[in-house]
Write a protein that holds these residues in place. Structure first.
Motif, PDB file in Angstrom:
ATOM      1  N   MET A 158       0.850  -1.191   0.000  1.00 13.68           N
ATOM      2  CA  MET A 158       0.000   0.000   0.000  1.00 13.68           C
ATOM      3  C   MET A 158       0.881   1.235   0.000  1.00 13.68           C
ATOM      4  O   MET A 158       1.527   1.558   0.990  1.00 13.68           O
ATOM      5  N   SER A 159       0.914   1.942  -1.122  1.00  8.38           N
ATOM      6  CA  SER A 159       1.861   3.049  -1.313  1.00  8.38           C
ATOM      7  C   SER A 159       1.281   4.412  -0.950  1.00  8.38           C
ATOM      8  O   SER A 159       1.964   5.413  -1.004  1.00  8.38           O
ATOM      9  N   ARG A 160      -0.009   4.453  -0.555  1.00  2.00           N
ATOM     10  CA  ARG A 160      -0.618   5.727  -0.215  1.00  2.00           C
ATOM     11  C   ARG A 160      -1.566   5.522   0.965  1.00  2.00           C
ATOM     12  O   ARG A 160      -1.869   4.401   1.335  1.00  2.00           O
ATOM     13  N   THR A 161      -1.995   6.656   1.538  1.00  2.00           N
ATOM     14  CA  THR A 161      -2.873   6.555   2.699  1.00  2.00           C
ATOM     15  C   THR A 161      -4.261   6.151   2.240  1.00  2.00           C
ATOM     16  O   THR A 161      -4.880   6.818   1.427  1.00  2.00           O
ATOM     17  N   GLU A 162      -4.748   5.046   2.766  1.00  2.00           N
ATOM     18  CA  GLU A 162      -6.040   4.518   2.359  1.00  2.00           C
ATOM     19  C   GLU A 162      -6.500   3.478   3.378  1.00  2.00           C
ATOM     20  O   GLU A 162      -5.750   3.092   4.282  1.00  2.00           O
ATOM     21  N   GLY A 163      -7.762   3.036   3.244  1.00  2.00           N
ATOM     22  CA  GLY A 163      -8.287   1.936   4.035  1.00  2.00           C
ATOM     23  C   GLY A 163      -8.658   0.808   3.103  1.00  2.00           C
ATOM     24  O   GLY A 163      -9.379   1.020   2.129  1.00  2.00           O
ATOM     25  N   LYS A 164      -8.166  -0.380   3.379  1.00  2.00           N
ATOM     26  CA  LYS A 164      -8.383  -1.490   2.450  1.00  2.00           C
ATOM     27  C   LYS A 164      -8.882  -2.706   3.205  1.00  2.00           C
ATOM     28  O   LYS A 164      -8.303  -3.119   4.205  1.00  2.00           O
ATOM     29  N   TRP A 165     -10.035  -3.276   2.699  1.00  2.00           N
ATOM     30  CA  TRP A 165     -10.579  -4.520   3.247  1.00  2.00           C
ATOM     31  C   TRP A 165      -9.985  -5.713   2.482  1.00  2.00           C
ATOM     32  O   TRP A 165      -9.870  -5.663   1.258  1.00  2.00           O
ATOM     33  N   LEU A 166      -9.631  -6.764   3.205  1.00  2.00           N
ATOM     34  CA  LEU A 166      -9.107  -7.957   2.536  1.00  2.00           C
ATOM     35  C   LEU A 166      -9.455  -9.180   3.371  1.00  2.00           C
ATOM     36  O   LEU A 166      -9.802  -9.080   4.561  1.00  2.00           O
ATOM     37  N   VAL A 167      -9.411 -10.333   2.735  1.00  2.00           N
ATOM     38  CA  VAL A 167      -9.657 -11.605   3.396  1.00  2.00           C
ATOM     39  C   VAL A 167      -8.384 -12.439   3.308  1.00  2.00           C
ATOM     40  O   VAL A 167      -7.819 -12.610   2.230  1.00  2.00           O
ATOM     41  N   ARG A 168      -7.909 -12.947   4.426  1.00  2.00           N
ATOM     42  CA  ARG A 168      -6.641 -13.694   4.454  1.00  2.00           C
ATOM     43  C   ARG A 168      -6.772 -14.895   5.385  1.00  2.00           C
ATOM     44  O   ARG A 168      -7.738 -15.025   6.151  1.00  2.00           O
TER      45      ARG A 168
END
Length: 788
Positions: A158-168
């Motif tokens: 993630m190269s920038r400020t953000e919010g990211k949902w993921l499943v792991r």
């Protein structure tokens, strides 16, 4: 008859013509019955498919709203922490890591977030400069020393400020709950770059995806929640992951917005409906086997086939009998011609027979025409009712054609417009139980005649007779009126009808009034407006008048109702096993306030929301050991709730069920030894203003802390920390109202040494700071030493 049949079969010429007519009659009837049956079956399947598609979209939209609210709440937790001053200073601290004061404040925030959200399984703060990870329970440690390092690989991409949902995948291979987990990574700082850290939230997959309301779905129906990257799906019925081979069937068919398709699945044909959330990127898929969709239509189809077979047999017999009747005068004429030698010598027998047949057919057709005209006159009221039914259900732009039909059906009307009044019998379930079917029809007829007579000074009115709860009146004003005059006159007419029905029949009705429509083709629009206006009867009560032109100012969203009921549910479930108290009754009274504040929402949605509350209380009481009163107790409760027609009745039913459950708990309470949870509860009530911890209490009882935590939540229905916070805040509010202590001293007296933490927790729960609360609720006094 037998001799006539024998004669028909003995005469070849006569027999040939006889069978031709018979074949044509049978063919006409059979083809008509078969075509009508096939079209009816196809129409029923299309109607079922359209209704299921619409209900699927409604259920998916409700699921999307609920999940968006849950995921947005978790997202807001990370945003508030990202904007926290202490967290910003911790990221700027460099390789030595954050200061102790910042660590304590961040730890307090993480702990508050963890204990107050049932969906958060763990939450971390990551400081990139020092490569340290801080959790809600443990201070900063190197990222390599934590049990969960898998999220770091996602963070570094993630190269920038953000919010990211993921499943792991879970880092713990022995985790039995599920093999995957849902994670939110919020990179920080919030409003600048480059990325200097992150907030990581791991969700409890079972709590997040398993929603109790979907236990009421249709047989075989499921809802899948698909991750934003479309790599995994979760079943809302179980909260578990959908097998990859099943998900692969539809994975490539999911669009970016809304899609619906049918495909082979699990050995049969399934219908799929999918929507995407524009806010979170999650997709929601409703799937149902087509065999379940067409179950009712298949039963209709079998019935239609049986009916077609019976109709064909009857048609063949009737056609045979009718053919004999047609040829009876032909046979008589043939005999007459045979007795007249002049006719016989002048005209060949074949021609004489054909002329006699045509002559007989002409007479028969004339007699049948006269009979049909007589039947038409006898059935004229039925035809008029059919036309009136068409008016309220079919909208058209062919207004002049409608006026022509009014004239054809002998229903005189003016060109001053039309409006519809729907008179609805209140408490319909009690009405049909009180009166026999014949008496019900008489009462409906009396209401229609009474309403017609009362409306005669204002307009012509034509009543539509239906064997239902509604008496429908199509009104046509005798004179032209502006809207203000119409509103006044229509409302006054409704008042007169309401009073007359109450006086003569000792029952109440509610009346919905549609808008005045100038064209005959728009009558159905006025009818639907009247029906929609009657929805407000659920809030106004029985005997109400609902004009469609009076609009509601407030239109609350549905998730606000659900959220308020969820807050009440937590309080009610907490006290369900205790002796009745004033606070318990206050919470039950709030059920009515919440319902009254939801005016503007459809009444069925309010019924559903309160039934969900009853389901939660039911399941909680079963979990706590309360025996079932019957095997179908929940189904009986639902049936009772669906019969109710007003919001007051729905609220009263919910209150009665909760009180009854509380009474049964109190009656079955045993005098056995006090449970561990009760001991802890008593200890907290005596020591909540001190530095107490669940770990210390567990050590004293020689028990495992996690076991004590689960036992406490199971018995008391809230977590240990939530209960301690609620007691401290109750004492705080009492001191703010009655004492002159400073806010800092009050915080210290209830167990909060850190005033910032005390202020933050108080504002989060009460929505205002302690000082603001004191200004509003504390009584004002005059200082005797000052001059005002």
């Amino acid at each position: 008859m037998i001799s006539l049949i024998r004669l028909a079969f003995s005469n070849f010429k006569f027999r040939s013509l006889f069978f031709r007519i018979l074949f044509l009659l049978v063919l006409l009837v059979v083809v008509t019955v078969f075509a009508v049956g096939m079209l009816a079956n196809r129409y029923s399947q299309n109607v079922v498919k359209a209704e299921v598609k619409q209900s699927s979209f409604q259920m998916l939209e409700q699921t999307r709203r609920l999940m968006d609210t849950i995921l947005n709440d978790v997202d807001q937790i990370t945003i508030r922490l990202a904007q926290n001053q202490a967290f910003s200073e911790a990221m700027e601290a460099g390789s030595n890591g954050p200061s102790e004061a910042d660590v304590d404040e961040i730890k307090s925030y993480l702990l508050d977030s963890y204990v107050t959200s049932p969906y958060i399984e763990s939450i971390y703060a990551y400081y990139a400069a020092s490569d340290q990870v801080q959790s809600a329970l443990i201070g900063p440690v190197k990222s390599g020393e934590t049990d969960d390092t898998d999220w770091l690989s996602y963070y570094r991409k993630m190269s920038r400020t953000e919010g990211k949902w993921l499943v792991r995948n879970y880092p713990d291979e022995n985790k039995n709950l599920s093999q995957t987990q849902v994670t939110l990574i919020r990179t920080t700082p919030w409003a600048s770059s480059p990325v200097k850290g992150a907030i990581v939230v791991n969700m409890n997959q079972q709590a997040l995806f398993q929603i109790p309301s979907f236990r009421l779905m249709r047989q075989g129906e499921e809802i899948w929640m698909v991750s934003p990257d479309s790599s995994l799906a979760f079943n809302s019925n179980t909260g578990g992951q959908v097998p990859s081979d099943e998900f692969a069937v539809i994975q490539n068919k999911l669009g970016s917005d809304i899609s619906a398709f049918t495909t082979d699945f699990r050995g049969s044909e399934f219908s799929f409906t999918a929507v995407s959330s524009p806010y979170t990127g999650w997709k929601y898929v409703d799937l149902i086997p087509n065999s379940s969709l067409y179950k009712s239509s298949n039963e209709i189809q079998r019935f239609m086939l049986i009916l077609m077979a019976i109709s064909i047999v009857i048609a063949v017999l009737a056609a045979f009998y009718l053919t004999l009747r047609i040829y009876s005068p032909i046979h008589s004429l043939v005999q007459m011609v045979n007795n007249k030698k002049d006719w016989k010598s002048a005209v060949p027998l074949r021609e004489r027979s054909e002329m006699a047949m045509l002559f007989s057919a002409f007479i028969s057709m004339k007699e049948q025409g006269a009979e049909m005209e007589s039947q038409l006159k006898e059935n004229w009221p039925v035809l008029q009712q059919s036309f009136l039914l068409q008016l309220i259900h079919e909208r058209t732009k062919l207004h002049e054609e409608r006026f022509a039909k009014f004239e054809y059906y002998q229903l005189p009307v003016s060109r001053n417009g039309f409006f519809v009044m729907v008179i609805r019998i209140d408490n319909y379930h009690g009405y049909i139980n009180k009166y026999e079917s014949f008496d019900q029809s008489l009462i409906r007829y009396f209401i229609a005649k009474l309403a017609g007579e009362l409306s005669s000074p204002l307009c012509r009115s034509y009543s539509l007779h239906t064997e239902s709860r509604d008496v429908i009146l199509i009104c046509n004003p005798d004179k032209s009126m502006d809207l203000e005059a119409f509103y006044e006159e229509a409302r006054a007419l409704a008042d007169r009808i309401l009073a007359a029905v109450r006086e003569y029949l000792q029952l109440t009705v509610s009346i919905g009034i549609g808008e005045l429509k100038l064209e005959a083709g728009d009558i159905s629009a006025s009818y639907h407006e009247a029906i929609e206006a009657l929805e407000s009867r659920a809030f106004k009560g029985y005997g109400s008048i609902a004009p469609s032109w009076i609009s509601l100012d407030k239109k609350p969203v549905d998730h606000l109702l659900i959220r308020r009921l969820s807050e009440l549910k937590r309080e009610i479930v907490l006290m369900i096993r205790e002796e009745p108290s004033e606070k318990f009754e206050d919470e039950l009274r709030r059920l009515r306030e919440v319902a009254e504040g939801a005016e503007g929402l459809p009444f069925p949605l309010i019924q559903h929301a309160y039934f969900q509350l009853i389901i939660e209380v039911f399941h909680r009481s079963v979990d706590l050991g309360l025996p079932l009163q019957s095997d179908n107790e929940l189904a009986l409760l639902q049936e009772k709730l669906l019969r109710l027609e007003t919001v007051d009745d729905v609220v009263l039913a919910a209150q009665q069920y909760i009180r009854e459950t509380n009474r049964r708990f109190c009656a079955e309470k045993r005098n056995g030894p006090e449970s561990v949870a009760k001991q802890i509860l008593e200890y907290i009530q005596n020591n909540f203003d001190k530095e107490i911890s669940l770990g210390g209490i567990a050590d004293q009882l020689h028990l495992d802390p996690s076991y004590v935590s689960r036992l406490f939540k199971q018995e008391i229905s809230v977590t240990f920390m939530d209960y301690v916070i609620s007691l401290r805040l109750e004492k705080t509010k009492e001191l703010l109202k009655t004492s002159e202590m400073t806010v800092k001293d009050i915080g210290a007296s209830v167990g909060y040494a850190n005033q910032r933490s005390f202020n933050r927790i108080f504002k989060k729960v009460e929505g205002m700071t302690p000082g603001e609360y004191r200004d509003i609720h504390a009584p004002k006094k005059l200082n005797q030493d000052e001059i005002y």
